[in-house]
Design an enzyme around this catalytic site. Structure first.
Site, PDB file in Angstrom:
ATOM      1  N   LYS A  80       0.683  -1.384  -0.183  1.00 15.80           N
ATOM      2  CA  LYS A  80       0.021  -0.230   0.040  1.00 15.80           C
ATOM      3  C   LYS A  80       1.023   0.625   0.148  1.00 15.80           C
ATOM      4  CE  LYS A  80      -4.180   2.221   2.739  1.00 15.80           C
ATOM      5  NZ  LYS A  80      -5.353   1.920   3.741  1.00 15.80           N
ATOM      6  N   SER A 155      -9.972   1.904   2.548  1.00 15.87           N
ATOM      7  CA  SER A 155      -9.190   2.559   1.513  1.00 15.87           C
ATOM      8  C   SER A 155      -8.097   1.962   1.414  1.00 15.87           C
ATOM      9  CB  SER A 155      -7.888   3.568   2.233  1.00 15.87           C
ATOM     10  OG  SER A 155      -7.422   2.956   3.241  1.00 15.87           O
ATOM     11  N   SER A 179     -10.185  -0.441   6.964  1.00 18.35           N
ATOM     12  CA  SER A 179      -9.689   0.195   5.814  1.00 18.35           C
ATOM     13  C   SER A 179      -8.406  -1.051   4.587  1.00 18.35           C
ATOM     14  CB  SER A 179      -8.072   0.650   5.734  1.00 18.35           C
ATOM     15  OG  SER A 179      -9.175   2.025   5.583  1.00 18.35           O
TER      16      SER A 179
END
Ligand SMILES: [Mg+2]
Ligand SMILES: [Zn+2]
Lengths: 499, 98, 499
Positions: A80, A155, A179
């Site tokens: 990420k 997210s 997330s």
């Protein structure tokens, strides 16, 4: 026997370490596939072919010399883009970090390098991880491989769409209010948030310091457990990092018998607000577990009704302070207004242009929650709600070993559906937020298809430090499902890029 | 009655060093008012004597040895600087507060 | 901005009651910074003692320096404070280009030390007990230099930031309001700061060099008409960085405020800046709601809970408190009040004490430090701490005099050499050839020469007029360029005369 790229990381690791395939070949395979499919899914903000192949060669050397440093050595991974990497631009999904090349590696990335896991690229996210759909990424949303018209969750939608679309065998996410778990649920993959402090936050671009936790995004529970073993452990650079080891998760995941396991169903997360299909799949799973000899009990967590509110005070408050450093002095974008502006005006203009609407919304909300005269009523009360939620969990875990709920109230929604309704967007996290407020571990596993034939997820929560128990229970439920379905749920996903 | 007025938003934005246009102020005031109204329920959930939790896993006394560790080189330190001079970070003139 | 109109000091004191409050920032002399492993040193190349943590780079996290906590506890104990069983760090949020994270990690409602007091004697012999409200830990900011506009912030073209000082550990000591000092208020203020400096230097927790900003003082001053209950509006004069300035600044504010009140004006609550060069304060920023610092507990750090064992251990290592130390030294040295206060007020107690403990007599030590050395410091316009002279040098100097190797004149020359950086006393003596000649050969020769040149004098001596020898001694000393032992010369002359 399915295509190599669909195999779980555990098997790929086995193949590489038995020299059936080299890490370089495997990494190339995923790089090629990613470069071909990323235009469809926008999973990656950046594919780092060169460095990935270097690391793969390095991994092959490690294996050749007979000293694979970890169980996943040689397996490439996606990271990420809110974790710093010295060899790849790190944007956190924000324009304000457009060209930011960090001066140091996050601890998690260092551990991946040491473990010999080549990094395929940096995955997309809502700006600074603020969002549930990746629609707030400054670089466009990622797509859900099950239906490219729909969100991959957020997210961490970049990592979830990369893993569920097989653009990466395994990935790293971060979870502040869901997330990792929400994206996993809506893409039919597995996502785990370890106990707060189990994985170092050093180099994770902070959203809400007291809630953030890094964790695995994978296609099965064993892979998640193995990846947590790679990234977990005490870090002297993180004052909130746990000092004691929680044990080998991969070992716990092997114990997948749910017989006699006391499973608590959270009353507040099993009723209204959850779509019928979600509810139906959830009830079927309860039946499945009962038939397998698990002991189902209902637990009452009355304070959960305040969780979302507390969360949307604590998160913005901490974020408003964490994001203050983006001021164009030491790094990042600088915007110069007309005339001969003072640095104060330069900062304000930079932050106006560099931050997106959701980030500004939350910074201002957080500034409000902390401002004098309001602190006690808002931030102060929210911190107290946190105590109440922890007490609810204590009671619940006295009655049950683990707790379960649907991971999210809905399946993946269409792009734009909730974009203009922040409150509706915030409610996606209703089931995932309590774990962050209490610091306990949580995992989402596939739970069958619901509305619009889209995946739904089952969340399993365990007491703090009992991540092992969480993985055992998750492995147990996964086994029951896979036996019932005849294959992993992810194997029902449509083939990407075919017409 | 609405908690968040455009005046609030303007003040908060200046505290947060974010330039805001009048349209943004109006829009934010409306959005935030809805959110604040909803999250304000935390007030009713707690009492005076409820202890606050600021850290999910209770810990204390985490310290570092007072030993010097390598720093960045000046070049590394400045590698992302939008502007620099004389080995320092260069910024526009500061609003005269003296 | 020119000097304001002032009321005569005595008149001001007669009409108004003075209330002062002092905030002293002490920079600790730990090896490393408060929250990172960067070296805590003064005067290195800009931005070379910086790392991701003290530069506030995205993702970096603080870890507390344990030594700094112990030093802070020591300071708290020395100020007779209670030590908090559960202290916490808090973020003080405000934007400024020298503040890398745009929040200062400090302490708010849970300082490490609180509720103490300190006895401060002044010249009149009166002793004031100053109440200490709190002492808390925090971090220093970076250093700004202003380019253009004569190096002042006003009218500068741009500014430059060096973060070497960012994150250096500070202890901020805040007094309670100090009443009743009357005309002695200015002196009390500087005496208080001097004593804080003595304490931290004696404990060796700070280099305590004001000229380097190791000890910085903000002085709050307010006046109220005699008999009035309500406190007057206060001003806070910032960064008064020498003992002289503290006294002058407080005196100036008293006179300035008195004049304003007298002419029916009112005081604005504001920060002011002391200009030592021109001896006046200028208005700074008025207090406003822009000072909403939105303090909240630092989520990246855990509580500071010193054990009783630790506190007692630190207490047991505390040096003698300055007040009782002064009493002891005065009697040990057998000095009268005036004589002793001369040392204290010229701020030379430590130096004289160390010099004495290295073997010099108290009188001699006092003579050198308050005499020649103070004179040179004065001439060079420096603090004596800036001079290249240590108690060790002075003790060595005195030893040379005692052993007859130096006479007073040569000693002064040697001292000048040491201060000029030519090395220690014996090195300077060697390089400048400053040794009293006691070698009889050389002396006898000079004596004979002088006697030969003044036969009449020789006759007088022979005739018993020994005082006449003076003329010969003079001549010999001249011949030896002063480097002769006058007593020995006299002996030799008399021997010759008798021969
Ligand atoms: Mg302070
Ligand atoms: Zn540092």
């Amino acid at each position: 026997m399915s295509e190599v790229y669909k195999k779980p990381a555990s098997e790929l690791a086995h193949m590489v370490q038995n020299k059936e395939i080299s890490s370089v070949e495997l990494t190339k395979l995923f790089l090629d596939r990613s470069e071909k499919l990323n235009p469809l899914t926008n999973s990656y903000l950046q594919i780092t072919r060169e460095s990935a192949l270097e690391q793969a060669e390095n991994a092959d050397r490690m294996i050749a010399s007979g000293e694979a440093p970890s169980a996943l050595t040689g397996v490439p991974i996606a990271v990420k883009d809110n974790l710093t990497t010295t060899d790849a631009i790190t944007t956190a999904g924000s324009k304000i970090l457009e060209n930011y090349l960090p001066q140091y590696d996050s601890t998690v990335v260092s551990k991946l390098r040491a473990a010999g896991m080549p990094i395929l690229g940096k995955t997309n996210l809502d700006e600074f991880a603020m969002g549930s759909s990746t629609e707030f990424s400054a670089y466009g949303p990622s797509k859900n491989p099950w239906d490219l018209e729909r969100i991959p969750g957020g997210s961490g939608g970049g990592s979830s769409s990369a893993v569920s679309g097989f653009l990466a065998p395994i990935a790293i996410g971060s979870d502040t209010g869901g997330s990792i778990r929400f994206p996993a649920a809506v893409t039919g993959s597995v996502g785990a948030k370890p106990t707060y402090g189990a994985v170092s936050r050093y180099g994770l671009i902070a959203l809400a310091s007291s809630l953030d936790q890094v964790g695995p995004v994978t296609n099965d529970v064993t892979d998640a457990a193995m990846l947590q073993d790679v990234i977990a452990g005490h870090d002297p650079m993180d004052s909130t990092s746990l000092t004691e080891s929680l044990g080998q998760m991969a070992e716990f995941a092997k114990n997948n018998d749910v017989k006699g396991l006391r499973i608590g169903v959270i009353k507040q997360l099993a009723s209204d607000g959850f779509h019928p299909g979600i509810k139906a799949r959830f009830d079927e799973s309860i039946q499945l577990l009962t038939d397998a000899g698990a002991q189902i009990v209902e637990v009452d967590c009355p304070s959960f009704e305040y969780a979302v509110s507390a969360y949307y005070l604590i998160l913005p408050a901490e974020a408003s302070s964490n994001l203050a450093r983006f001021d164009s002095v030491r790094f990042g974008k600088r915007v110069l207004p007309e005339g001969s502006p003072t640095i104060e005006r330069v900062m304000a203009a930079t932050r106006e242009a560099g931050f997106g609407p959701e980030v500004k919304r939350r910074i201002i909300l957080g500034t409000y929650a902390l401002s004098s005269g309001y602190y006690d009523a808002y931030y102060g009360s929210a911190q107290k709600v946190r105590t109440l939620i922890q007490r609810d969990f204590e009671k619940a875990f006295a009655a049950a070993d683990v707790l379960i709920s649907p991971t999210a109230p809905t399946t993946a929604f269409k792009f734009g559906e909730k974009l203009d309704d922040p409150l509706a967007m915030y409610l996606n996290d209703i089931a995932t937020i309590p774990a962050n407020l209490a610091g306990i571990p949580g995992i989402s596993v596939p739970n069958g298809l619901a509305e619009n034939d889209m995946p739904s997820g089952l969340q399993i929560l365990a007491p703090a430090m009992k991540d092992g128990l969480m993985y055992s229970a998750a492995a147990g439920i996964e086994k029951l499902h896979n036996d019932q379905w005849g294959k992993r749920m992810i194997d029902f996903a449509p083939e990407l890029g075919v017409n | 009655m609405s908690e968040i007025t455009p005046e609030n938003v303007r003040h908060l934005a200046s505290l947060a060093r974010i330039l805001v246009t009048d349209e943004e102020v109006e829009k934010l005031a409306k959005e935030l008012d809805v959110i604040v109204e909803s999250v304000a329920q935390v007030k009713s959930a707690v009492s005076e004597d409820t202890p606050a939790t600021s850290h999910p896993i209770p810990m204390a006394n985490v310290y570092r040895e007072d030993e010097v560790k390598p720093s960045l080189s000046q070049q590394q330190a400045l590698s992302n600087a939008p502007d620099q001079a004389e080995g320092k970070f260069k910024v526009n003139a500061i609003l005269d507060e003296e | 901005m020119a000097k304001a109109e002032l009321m005569d000091f005595d008149k001001a004191i007669e009409k108004y009651e003075v209330v002062i409050g002092l905030e002293v920032h002490v920079e600790l002399n730990t090896n490393t910074k408060m929250f990172c492993g960067c070296a805590n040193v003064f005067g290195n190349e800009p931005n070379t003692n910086v790392c991701p943590v003290c530069l506030g780079l995205p993702g970096a996290l603080p870890v507390v320096n344990g030594k700094a906590v112990e030093s802070s506890i020591a300071i708290g104990l020395a100020l007779n404070c209670s030590i908090a069983a559960d202290g916490r760090f808090a973020r003080k949020n405000y934007f400024y280009p020298d503040l890398s994270k745009n929040f200062q990690t400090s302490q708010y409602d849970e300082p490490i030390a609180y509720e103490g007091d300190l006895d401060v004697p002044v010249a009149s012999g009166k002793v004031f007990t100053v109440g200490i409200e709190r002492a808390h830990m925090e971090e220093d900011a970076g250093k700004l230099t202003h380019v253009g506009g004569a190096g002042r912030i006003q009218g500068a073209e741009h500014s430059l930031v060096d973060f070497n000082r960012a994150g250096v550990p500070l202890v901020e000591i805040v007094t309670k309001p100090i009443y009743g000092a009357e005309a002695e208020a200015p002196e009390l203020a500087s005496a208080y700061v001097r004593q804080i400096r003595e304490i931290v230097r004696a404990m060796d927790v700070s280099d305590a060099r004001m000229e380097r900003g190791n000890v910085r003082c903000d002085a709050n001053v307010s006046l109220r008409p005699r008999g009035q209950e309500k406190l007057g509006t206060r001003t806070e004069t910032k960064n008064v960085n020498s003992l002289r300035s503290v006294e002058n600044a407080v005196r100036y504010e008293i006179q300035r405020q008195a004049h304003i009140l007298e002419s029916g004006g009112s005081i604005t609550q504001e920060t002011r800046h002391w200009h030592e060069d021109k001896k006046y304060t200028s208005a700074g920023r008025p207090k406003s709601d822009a000072d909403d610092y939105r303090y909240f507990p630092e989520p990246d750090l855990v509580p500071v809970q010193p054990s009783d064992e630790l506190i007692e251990k630190i207490r047991s290592l505390l040096p003698e408190n300055p007040a009782s130390r002064r009493v002891r030294l005065q009697s040990e040295w057998g000095m009268g009040d005036l004589e002793f206060r001369d040392i204290v007020n010229s701020d030379l107690l430590d130096e004289v004490d160390q010099t004495v403990s290295l073997g010099a007599s108290p009188q001699a030590a006092k003579k050198w430090w308050t005499g020649e050395i103070a004179r040179i410091a004065n001439v060079e316009g420096k603090e004596f701490t800036e001079l290249e002279i240590t108690p060790k040098d002075v003790a060595e100097l005195e030893e040379m005099i005692q052993s007859g190797k130096l006479n007073d004149r040569l000693a002064r020359e040697a001292l000048a050499g040491v201060i000029a950086g030519e090395g220690n006393v014996s090195e300077v003596m060697a390089s400048r050839g400053l040794e009293v000649v006691s070698d009889d050969g050389a002396l006898t020769a000079a004596v004979d020469k002088a006697l030969a040149e003044q036969p009449d004098v020789l006759e007088k001596i022979k005739a018993g007029k020994e005082q006449a020898a003076g003329a010969i001694i003079g001549a010999v000393m001249k011949e030896m360029r002063g480097q002769a032992d006058a007593a020995r010369v006299r002996e030799l002359i008399l021997e010759r005369a008798k021969a």
